[in-house]
Design a protein around this motif. Sequence first.
Motif, short mmCIF file in Angstrom:
data_model
loop_
_atom_site.label_atom_id
_atom_site.label_comp_id
_atom_site.label_asym_id
_atom_site.label_seq_id
_atom_site.Cartn_x
_atom_site.Cartn_y
_atom_site.Cartn_z
N GLU A 1 -1.31 -6.17 31.07
CA GLU A 1 -0.92 -5.47 32.53
C GLU A 1 -2.20 -5.33 33.50
O GLU A 1 -1.71 -5.33 35.02
CB GLU A 1 -0.51 -4.31 31.94
N PHE A 2 -3.38 -5.21 33.52
CA PHE A 2 -4.31 -5.28 33.98
C PHE A 2 -4.24 -6.17 35.26
O PHE A 2 -4.27 -6.25 36.23
CB PHE A 2 -5.62 -3.96 33.11
N GLU A 3 -4.02 -7.27 35.06
CA GLU A 3 -4.12 -8.43 35.63
C GLU A 3 -3.04 -8.72 36.30
O GLU A 3 -3.03 -8.84 38.29
CB GLU A 3 -4.13 -9.76 34.88
N ALA A 4 -2.15 -7.63 36.01
CA ALA A 4 -0.64 -7.87 36.92
C ALA A 4 -0.58 -6.42 38.19
O ALA A 4 -0.80 -6.95 39.27
CB ALA A 4 0.89 -7.53 35.89
N ARG A 5 -1.67 -5.45 37.30
CA ARG A 5 -1.79 -4.48 38.82
C ARG A 5 -3.00 -5.10 39.76
O ARG A 5 -2.68 -4.40 40.95
CB ARG A 5 -1.73 -3.37 38.09
N MET A 6 -3.97 -5.86 38.98
CA MET A 6 -4.86 -6.26 40.50
C MET A 6 -3.85 -7.14 41.30
O MET A 6 -4.43 -7.46 42.26
CB MET A 6 -6.18 -6.99 39.48
N ALA A 7 -3.53 -7.55 40.65
CA ALA A 7 -2.41 -9.09 41.81
C ALA A 7 -0.66 -8.13 42.63
O ALA A 7 -0.23 -8.73 43.55
CB ALA A 7 -1.58 -10.10 41.11
N GLY A 8 -1.23 -6.99 42.50
CA GLY A 8 -0.22 -6.51 43.53
C GLY A 8 1.22 -5.07 42.98
O GLY A 8 1.62 -4.73 43.59
N THR B 1 -6.31 1.24 38.90
CA THR B 1 -4.85 1.88 39.48
C THR B 1 -4.77 1.54 40.91
O THR B 1 -3.39 1.52 41.49
CB THR B 1 -4.74 3.42 39.03
N ARG B 2 -5.73 1.78 41.43
CA ARG B 2 -5.60 0.80 43.15
C ARG B 2 -4.58 2.44 43.51
O ARG B 2 -4.41 2.09 44.75
CB ARG B 2 -5.12 0.20 43.45
N MET B 3 -5.71 3.81 43.01
CA MET B 3 -5.18 4.96 43.70
C MET B 3 -5.83 5.52 44.75
O MET B 3 -6.93 5.01 44.20
CB MET B 3 -4.55 5.54 43.14
N PRO B 4 -5.15 6.63 45.61
CA PRO B 4 -6.97 7.19 46.22
C PRO B 4 -7.93 7.18 45.59
O PRO B 4 -7.32 8.01 43.94
CB PRO B 4 -5.91 8.55 46.43
N LEU B 5 -9.01 7.56 45.15
CA LEU B 5 -9.93 8.41 45.02
C LEU B 5 -10.14 9.30 45.04
O LEU B 5 -9.64 10.15 46.15
CB LEU B 5 -11.57 7.65 45.42
N ALA B 6 -10.10 10.30 44.03
CA ALA B 6 -9.81 11.51 44.33
C ALA B 6 -10.55 12.36 45.43
O ALA B 6 -11.96 12.05 45.35
CB ALA B 6 -9.99 12.53 42.83
#
Length: 394
Positions: free
Chosen positions: A76-83, A277-282
């Motif tokens: 799942e992590f690898e897929a998230r890093m792929a977009g 999660t490639r979300m904005p940093l708080a």
Amino acid sequence: MPSTLVTGIAELTTNDAAGRLADAAVVLEGEVVAWVGPAAHAPAADARVDVDGRAVLPGWVDSHTHLVFAGDRGAEFEARMAGQAYAAGGIATTVAATRAATDAELQARYDRLVDEMLRGGTTAFETKTGYGLTIADEERSARIARSRADAVTFLGAHLVPDGRDADGYLDEVVGPMLDAVRPHVDAIDVFCERGAFDEAHSRRVLEAGRDAGLALRVHGNQLGPGPGVALAVELGAASVDHVGFVSDDEIRMLADSWADGARGTVATLLPACDLSTRMPLAPARALVDAGAVVAIASNANPGTSYTTSMAFCVATAVLQQRLTVAEAVRAATLGGAIALGRDEPTPGLPDLGRLRVGARADLHVLDAPSAAHLAYRPGVPLTHAVWRAGARVV
């Protein structure tokens, strides 16, 4: 009881009125700190340890983790890093693996992670349930968590399990499930987020926990703007965690919750999760500048932040979230203690997150002359020695 003098400290971070001390020493007696001050004035002790010009700070207080689980979500992590976008539903993968695991398997994984945390300087931590989502599985998760954690949080409201509707499932969460975990937990939490629980459902969970005498915590404003911050402040939650999407009004709300000596809501930053999660940093800088009380935690979990390294989180907060080293270290020690309600002594429990007389003797010795090296040398393992409750563990 035996005492130990820790001397040769080039820089001592106390998080107390003394601030940072140069050429300092600390005396440990039993499980607590007995003396802090200049090395030249240190009293005699039964044993002496010279840290030879290294920096010492309180042990990390990691106030947000999810450590009782089974399985792996590397794909799942690898897929998230792929977009692929992150969605809360990935939790279900861990739920299935956790339910299938034996108690012994869960305990062994948990012990390995806790020992890993200690080796990195984390001497106090909170952990949550939330990967069982049945009465029996949440109870055993809470029981296993209690075996090592300083604080345990009930997160039955992590996700609506497959095949259940939210209202029916919450009947169970706030009823027999809460009753089953209550002997093992200190707080209740809810994932107040799209794909999980809305404001009304979250309020129901938190009010039930409050009625049961538990502290309140909220996962909020992680995936986008939402009601988590406002709900946490309204109900007097101890913390609201993630806070990646907060408005100026919500930042002021968090700061104002501490006005006039009130015990407010801590904004807990989870920078490793934001990166994973490639979300904005708080907005750490804006929160601190507004006067909010901020904690930094690892959010160690198998899906979105599979790290126990508080040093990594501190370095990220300095390098990318614009906190000073002192602010980030304070947030990862005293800030976490405040989020857990352990910043002041209570009967039978010394305070955490500070090095002052009477505090729990949790010391993190860096293989560096100052705490600045945590961000100055990011990614380098700098833990030289660790004492927890007066006992050297690393």
